[in-house]
Design a protein around this motif. Structure first.
Motif, mmCIF file in Angstrom:
data_model
loop_
_atom_site.group_PDB
_atom_site.id
_atom_site.type_symbol
_atom_site.label_atom_id
_atom_site.label_comp_id
_atom_site.label_asym_id
_atom_site.label_seq_id
_atom_site.Cartn_x
_atom_site.Cartn_y
_atom_site.Cartn_z
ATOM 1 N N UNK A 164 0.703 -1.015 0.084
ATOM 2 C CA UNK A 164 0.067 -0.097 0.092
ATOM 3 C C UNK A 164 0.886 1.235 0.103
ATOM 4 N N UNK A 165 2.008 1.282 0.723
ATOM 5 C CA UNK A 165 3.030 2.274 0.766
ATOM 6 C C UNK A 165 3.465 2.482 -0.661
ATOM 7 N N UNK A 166 3.897 1.199 -1.246
ATOM 8 C CA UNK A 166 4.477 1.549 -2.745
ATOM 9 C C UNK A 166 3.554 1.947 -3.542
ATOM 10 N N UNK A 167 2.411 1.477 -3.670
ATOM 11 C CA UNK A 167 1.114 2.229 -4.560
ATOM 12 C C UNK A 167 1.061 3.577 -4.367
ATOM 13 N N UNK A 168 1.274 3.847 -2.907
ATOM 14 C CA UNK A 168 1.075 5.374 -2.722
ATOM 15 C C UNK A 168 2.280 6.232 -3.282
ATOM 16 N N UNK A 169 3.078 5.585 -3.655
ATOM 17 C CA UNK A 169 4.365 6.070 -4.420
ATOM 18 C C UNK A 169 5.796 6.324 -3.554
ATOM 19 N N UNK A 170 5.766 5.447 -2.383
ATOM 20 C CA UNK A 170 6.942 5.558 -1.607
ATOM 21 C C UNK A 170 7.997 4.980 -2.261
ATOM 22 N N UNK A 171 9.148 5.622 -2.050
ATOM 23 C CA UNK A 171 10.383 5.627 -2.559
ATOM 24 C C UNK A 171 11.317 5.121 -1.498
ATOM 25 N N UNK A 172 10.989 5.430 -0.292
ATOM 26 C CA UNK A 172 11.867 5.131 0.787
ATOM 27 C C UNK A 172 10.687 4.437 1.965
ATOM 28 N N UNK A 173 10.914 3.349 2.100
ATOM 29 C CA UNK A 173 10.336 2.625 3.261
ATOM 30 C C UNK A 173 10.886 2.430 4.540
ATOM 31 N N UNK A 174 10.290 2.968 5.500
ATOM 32 C CA UNK A 174 10.868 3.255 6.675
ATOM 33 C C UNK A 174 10.081 2.077 7.703
ATOM 34 N N UNK A 175 11.076 1.125 8.331
ATOM 35 C CA UNK A 175 10.561 0.220 9.435
ATOM 36 C C UNK A 175 10.746 0.691 10.737
ATOM 37 N N UNK A 176 9.890 1.392 11.614
ATOM 38 C CA UNK A 176 9.991 1.403 12.938
ATOM 39 C C UNK A 176 9.812 0.060 13.915
ATOM 40 N N UNK A 177 10.665 -0.469 14.195
ATOM 41 C CA UNK A 177 10.269 -1.749 14.857
ATOM 42 C C UNK A 177 10.935 -2.164 16.163
ATOM 43 N N UNK A 178 10.343 -3.111 16.801
ATOM 44 C CA UNK A 178 10.503 -3.922 17.946
ATOM 45 C C UNK A 178 10.359 -5.363 17.787
ATOM 46 N N UNK A 179 11.672 -5.854 17.101
ATOM 47 C CA UNK A 179 11.308 -7.211 16.546
ATOM 48 C C UNK A 179 12.236 -8.257 17.423
ATOM 49 N N UNK A 180 11.637 -8.824 18.380
ATOM 50 C CA UNK A 180 12.313 -9.656 19.228
ATOM 51 C C UNK A 180 12.919 -10.937 18.999
ATOM 52 N N UNK A 181 13.760 -11.648 19.866
ATOM 53 C CA UNK A 181 14.473 -12.826 19.666
ATOM 54 C C UNK A 181 13.242 -13.667 19.951
ATOM 55 N N UNK A 182 13.123 -14.933 19.121
ATOM 56 C CA UNK A 182 14.120 -15.533 18.267
ATOM 57 C C UNK A 182 13.949 -14.965 16.683
ATOM 58 N N UNK A 183 12.909 -14.449 16.399
ATOM 59 C CA UNK A 183 12.753 -13.783 15.189
ATOM 60 C C UNK A 183 13.592 -12.731 14.459
ATOM 61 N N UNK A 184 14.502 -12.351 15.217
ATOM 62 C CA UNK A 184 15.401 -11.398 14.680
ATOM 63 C C UNK A 184 16.577 -11.484 13.870
ATOM 64 N N UNK A 185 17.694 -11.263 14.050
ATOM 65 C CA UNK A 185 19.007 -11.259 13.170
ATOM 66 C C UNK A 185 19.497 -12.493 13.268
ATOM 67 N N UNK A 186 19.085 -13.593 13.940
ATOM 68 C CA UNK A 186 20.108 -14.769 14.069
ATOM 69 C C UNK A 186 19.533 -15.814 13.143
ATOM 70 N N UNK A 187 20.457 -16.694 12.701
ATOM 71 C CA UNK A 187 20.180 -18.068 12.178
ATOM 72 C C UNK A 187 19.561 -18.953 13.072
#
Length: 339
Positions: free
Chosen positions: A181-204
């Motif tokens: 929806x943001x892309x269809x609104x023309x967004x060129x920069x998509x900003x993610x404001x996040x609190x993405x916790x373990x274990x779904x974060x940056x680890x394999x």
């Protein structure tokens, strides 16, 4: 408006104790204004940092299980004294700040709290985004989707001198439909404001954080600037958050990323709008927004998660669980698995 085609973005992650009262928010704003100053002035000999992004719950997290408690202790209206300070900083430095989220109260919607981020520029508050896909069941703030008669844009895109910017919050990004929806609104920069916790974060082996950010960038042919919480379990029990804040280009390349782990950090990366616009004009292949067969997606015509759930009063964990039960039943019926 003077257009800037090339600049750097800064994704800033935090590791601070979560406040239990709104009186503690000011000290957190002090820290974020200091980080903004550091990002802009510290890198000034090398490049122009024009966009600064902070994570979800940067001002306060919903540490209380009931809306009444959040309204009493943590929720605040927007604009407020803190957004005024961000505006002053943005004006002095000539930058744009995507604030970490506020727990927002609004007299128009009594009894409800929104999880809200603001894009702030030299001219003031440019846009306000309220999280649509709340992290059920635990988040008891209200999605604007759940309010009948809600008449503000669900996915606003801001036209600024540093490009068209659209923001969404944390769990929103698990829904490609939301970011589309943001892309269809023309967004060129998509900003993610996040609190993405373990274990779904940056680890394999999962690393959802990195995977999702890269896919949303390439499928929408847009830059992604993603700021994640990096707080230890001591500061935000029962969860810990691994950071990994990052900037991704429109082909899904990671341009820069903070190393994982709970620590305060600023990571910067380039935004080249001239290159993005040239590629969007040049490409005939892998131009997903031009190849969308929107009328083919019949499944989206049927409601799943129930709208209007917030009309009966405050959101609760129990109401979230019931809405999920209704949504699961609707999905099973839609998919033919309702035996």
């Amino acid at each position: 408006m003077t257009q800037t085609d090339r600049y750097y973005a800064a994704a800033c992650q935090l590791d601070m104790p979560n406040p239990t009262h709104r009186d503690e928010i000011s000290a957190r704003v002090d820290k974020m204004l200091q980080m903004t100053e550091h990002a802009v002035t510290g890198y000034d000999p090398f490049f122009d940092v024009r966009l600064i992004v902070f994570p979800e719950f940067a001002h306060a997290a919903p540490v209380y299980p009931r809306i009444e408690q959040l309204l009493d202790k943590l929720a605040i209206p927007i604009p407020n004294e803190h957004t005024d300070r961000y505006v002053a900083k943005a004006k002095r430095l000539g930058v744009y700040i995507q604030t970490g989220t506020f727990l927002e109260s609004d007299d128009k919607w009594p009894g409800h709290v929104f999880n809200t981020t603001c894009l702030i520029g030299p001219e003031g508050i440019i846009s306000k985004y309220r999280k649509v896909h709340t992290w059920t069941p635990w988040e008891v703030h209200t999605s604007p989707h759940d309010l009948s008669g809600y008449d503000e844009p669900l996915f606003p895109v801001s036209h600024t001198e540093i490009g068209k910017i659209g923001a969404a919050i944390c769990y929103d990004w698990l829904f490609p439909e939301a970011i589309r929806q943001l892309a269809l609104g023309g967004a060129e920069v998509l900003v993610r404001v996040s609190a993405y916790m373990d274990p779904w974060g940056t680890a394999q082996p999962m690393d959802w954080w990195t995977s999702v950010n890269r896919v949303r960038a390439l499928e929408n042919m847009a830059y992604v600037v993603a700021a994640n919480q990096a707080a230890s379990a001591t500061n935000y029990p029962p969860f810990s958050w691994p950071g990994g804040s990052m900037i991704v280009d429109f082909d899904g390349r990671i341009l820069s990323q903070a190393d994982p782990g709970p620590h305060e950090k600023i990571v910067v990366g380039p935004i080249d709008l001239a290159a993005l616009r040239a590629e969007r004009q040049r490409r005939g292949g892998h131009l997903m927004q031009a190849h969308l067969r929107t009328e083919a997606y019949g499944g989206y015509q049927a409601p799943i998660y129930p709208a209007g759930g917030g009309d009966g009063g405050p959101i609760t964990v129990e109401l979230n669980a019931e809405s999920t039960r209704i949504g699961r039943a609707a999905f099973e019926k839609l998919s033919g698995d309702d035996s």
